[in-house]
Motif scaffolding. Sequence first.
Motif, PDB file in Angstrom:
ATOM      1  N   GLU A 273      -1.896   0.346  -3.244  1.00 22.06           N
ATOM      2  CA  GLU A 273      -1.531   0.974  -4.436  1.00 22.06           C
ATOM      3  C   GLU A 273       0.357   0.988  -4.095  1.00 22.06           C
ATOM      4  N   ALA A 274       0.880   0.979  -5.149  1.00 19.74           N
ATOM      5  CA  ALA A 274       2.248   0.663  -5.193  1.00 19.74           C
ATOM      6  C   ALA A 274       3.128   2.061  -5.188  1.00 19.74           C
ATOM      7  N   PHE A 275       2.269   3.213  -5.552  1.00 20.32           N
ATOM      8  CA  PHE A 275       3.060   4.414  -5.515  1.00 20.32           C
ATOM      9  C   PHE A 275       1.918   5.387  -5.282  1.00 20.32           C
ATOM     10  N   GLY A 276       1.538   6.171  -6.464  1.00 21.02           N
ATOM     11  CA  GLY A 276       0.294   7.000  -6.502  1.00 21.02           C
ATOM     12  C   GLY A 276       0.911   8.245  -7.061  1.00 21.02           C
ATOM     13  N   LEU A 277       1.174   8.400  -8.511  1.00 17.28           N
ATOM     14  CA  LEU A 277       1.371   9.638  -9.303  1.00 17.28           C
ATOM     15  C   LEU A 277       0.536  10.899  -8.828  1.00 17.28           C
TER      16      LEU A 277
ATOM     17  N   ASP B 253      -3.985   3.897   4.792  1.00 22.84           N
ATOM     18  CA  ASP B 253      -2.934   3.618   5.601  1.00 22.84           C
ATOM     19  C   ASP B 253      -1.966   2.412   5.090  1.00 22.84           C
ATOM     20  N   ILE B 254      -2.123   1.898   4.098  1.00 17.83           N
ATOM     21  CA  ILE B 254      -1.100   0.818   3.614  1.00 17.83           C
ATOM     22  C   ILE B 254      -0.877   1.224   2.050  1.00 17.83           C
ATOM     23  N   GLY B 255       0.236   0.254   1.804  1.00 15.67           N
ATOM     24  CA  GLY B 255       0.658   0.550   0.434  1.00 15.67           C
ATOM     25  C   GLY B 255       1.678   1.643   0.179  1.00 15.67           C
ATOM     26  N   GLY B 256       2.419   1.448  -0.960  1.00 16.07           N
ATOM     27  CA  GLY B 256       3.506   2.476  -1.340  1.00 16.07           C
ATOM     28  C   GLY B 256       3.149   3.841  -1.261  1.00 16.07           C
ATOM     29  N   VAL B 257       1.843   4.201  -1.178  1.00 13.49           N
ATOM     30  CA  VAL B 257       1.352   5.632  -1.374  1.00 13.49           C
ATOM     31  C   VAL B 257       1.466   6.305  -0.084  1.00 13.49           C
TER      32      VAL B 257
ATOM     33  N   THR C 273      -7.604   1.769   5.965  1.00 10.80           N
ATOM     34  CA  THR C 273      -8.075   1.161   4.730  1.00 10.80           C
ATOM     35  C   THR C 273      -9.499   0.592   4.932  1.00 10.80           C
ATOM     36  N   TRP C 274     -10.081   0.598   3.849  1.00 16.11           N
ATOM     37  CA  TRP C 274     -11.499   0.171   3.628  1.00 16.11           C
ATOM     38  C   TRP C 274     -12.500   0.781   4.607  1.00 16.11           C
ATOM     39  N   ASP C 275     -12.232   1.794   5.362  1.00 16.95           N
ATOM     40  CA  ASP C 275     -13.358   2.049   6.342  1.00 16.95           C
ATOM     41  C   ASP C 275     -13.467   3.641   5.994  1.00 16.95           C
ATOM     42  N   SER C 276     -14.819   3.674   5.645  1.00 17.96           N
ATOM     43  CA  SER C 276     -15.464   4.826   5.253  1.00 17.96           C
ATOM     44  C   SER C 276     -15.619   5.716   6.249  1.00 17.96           C
TER      45      SER C 276
END
Length: 458
Positions: A349-353, A369-373, A390-393
């Motif tokens: 995600e670029a941000f995450g409002l 744990d990755i991305g602008g969020v 990330t991607w780890d349920s």
Amino acid sequence: MAQNPTFAFVTIGSGSYLGSTIRDLTLAHSLYKRGFKVVIYWMLEHNPDLVINGIEQRILCYGTRYQFKQPSEFLDRIVGPLLSFFPKGWRTNIVQNIPGFVDRLLQNLMRSLYTESDPDPSLVKRLLKYVELDGVTHLMMSFGSISPLALEVKKLCKVPLDYLVTFQGDEQFADFAAKAGLLQNYRRRLDEAVRNSGWPAIAISRDYLQRLVTELGLDPNCFRVIYNGIDLPKQEQRLPFSILKTAFPKVRQDDAQDGAIVTFIGRQESEKGIDLLLYAAKLLAVRGVHLQLVICGSTAKGRSYQKVINDLTSHLKLVINHSGAVSFEVRDALYAHSRCIVYPSVDREAFGLVVAEAMSQGTPVLVPDIGGVTEVIQHGNIAGGLTFKTWDSADLARQLERLLKDDDLHAELAANTRALAARFSAEHMANNILEHLNLSLNRRFGEEYGSTSRVRAS
């Protein structure tokens, strides 16, 4: 540039880009409240109820324009206005039940802007007409991907005009351009539009700027990072739980048997990773950790992923509280009464409002744990939530269990949330944009924020 700037926001009205529209309108409202003239130019869909009273609105084009590979003036000027008389909910239901409808429309939009040497000439003429009619000095382009329109208008305009490009979700447009075999044209024309603006383009997080550089080959020296802004709550008093019960009657408050409320709010699309959250909930159920899972939000590309959610819930034998879009009031009640908000996106995600909004209500969050969020939830050593791999349920389940069981950890994170969210206030965003444009931060109406009507929920 004129002494009395007029801002026109070119924005796509709903669907996959509703979050971007909210960002644009939050900025537009802040500028209007400071005494600037502001106009909204809607593309594809319009959402007038989101705009405060006093701001002018125009339809630049309807989605019908891009039903086919070539833009259709007839469908845009005749069919589009006729369809707009039908309730928006009816139009949305029709679109949602046509597989691939939205993707095809957006791919055709990219064709119109990047196939020929001149991007959609008749739409450029219409935008130029509006700009001159409204006396626009600052054309605010919601996405880099539609900025070729602004570049052409700037070339043709007979009065002083420049444009500012914001990148927020443009990787999706790049995918559509690639599917149409236009990625090389897309990158070249995008670079041209960015370089010919009077100001560096805006990237809404540091991580997203890195994506633009790596994935689209854009020059980092042509950018500035300015984070999105949100309207902070006027008071810390929580909305009553009864508001939440109107939308989710089976949810219990602080229920020892059923567990605390854990919520996902956002678009119900595959890239949002709701399936990961369902797997994590099942893992916790097996361990005897109970929670009341709430999943709500709109859809943009059809209802297929909602069916996936329902099927997975059935197969995993989970009980969830599932809804479509909810009102702003119910949303804020969810923020206030949830133990945490989980945002399990698989899309960097670029941000995450949603994350910033939840923290503004004092609620910790759990994000990848990755991305602008990740930039939203942490500042230095201060955090308003946790991250999971990330991607780890399985790791999502572990971190969620910590938030559910460790009261001291939860209290520490909750105590940080409001201060962290305050960094992303609408006022900070407006100040940063005005400074970026070399305009005064103060206007004669700047103290009169109560003079304009509130935003109305759609």
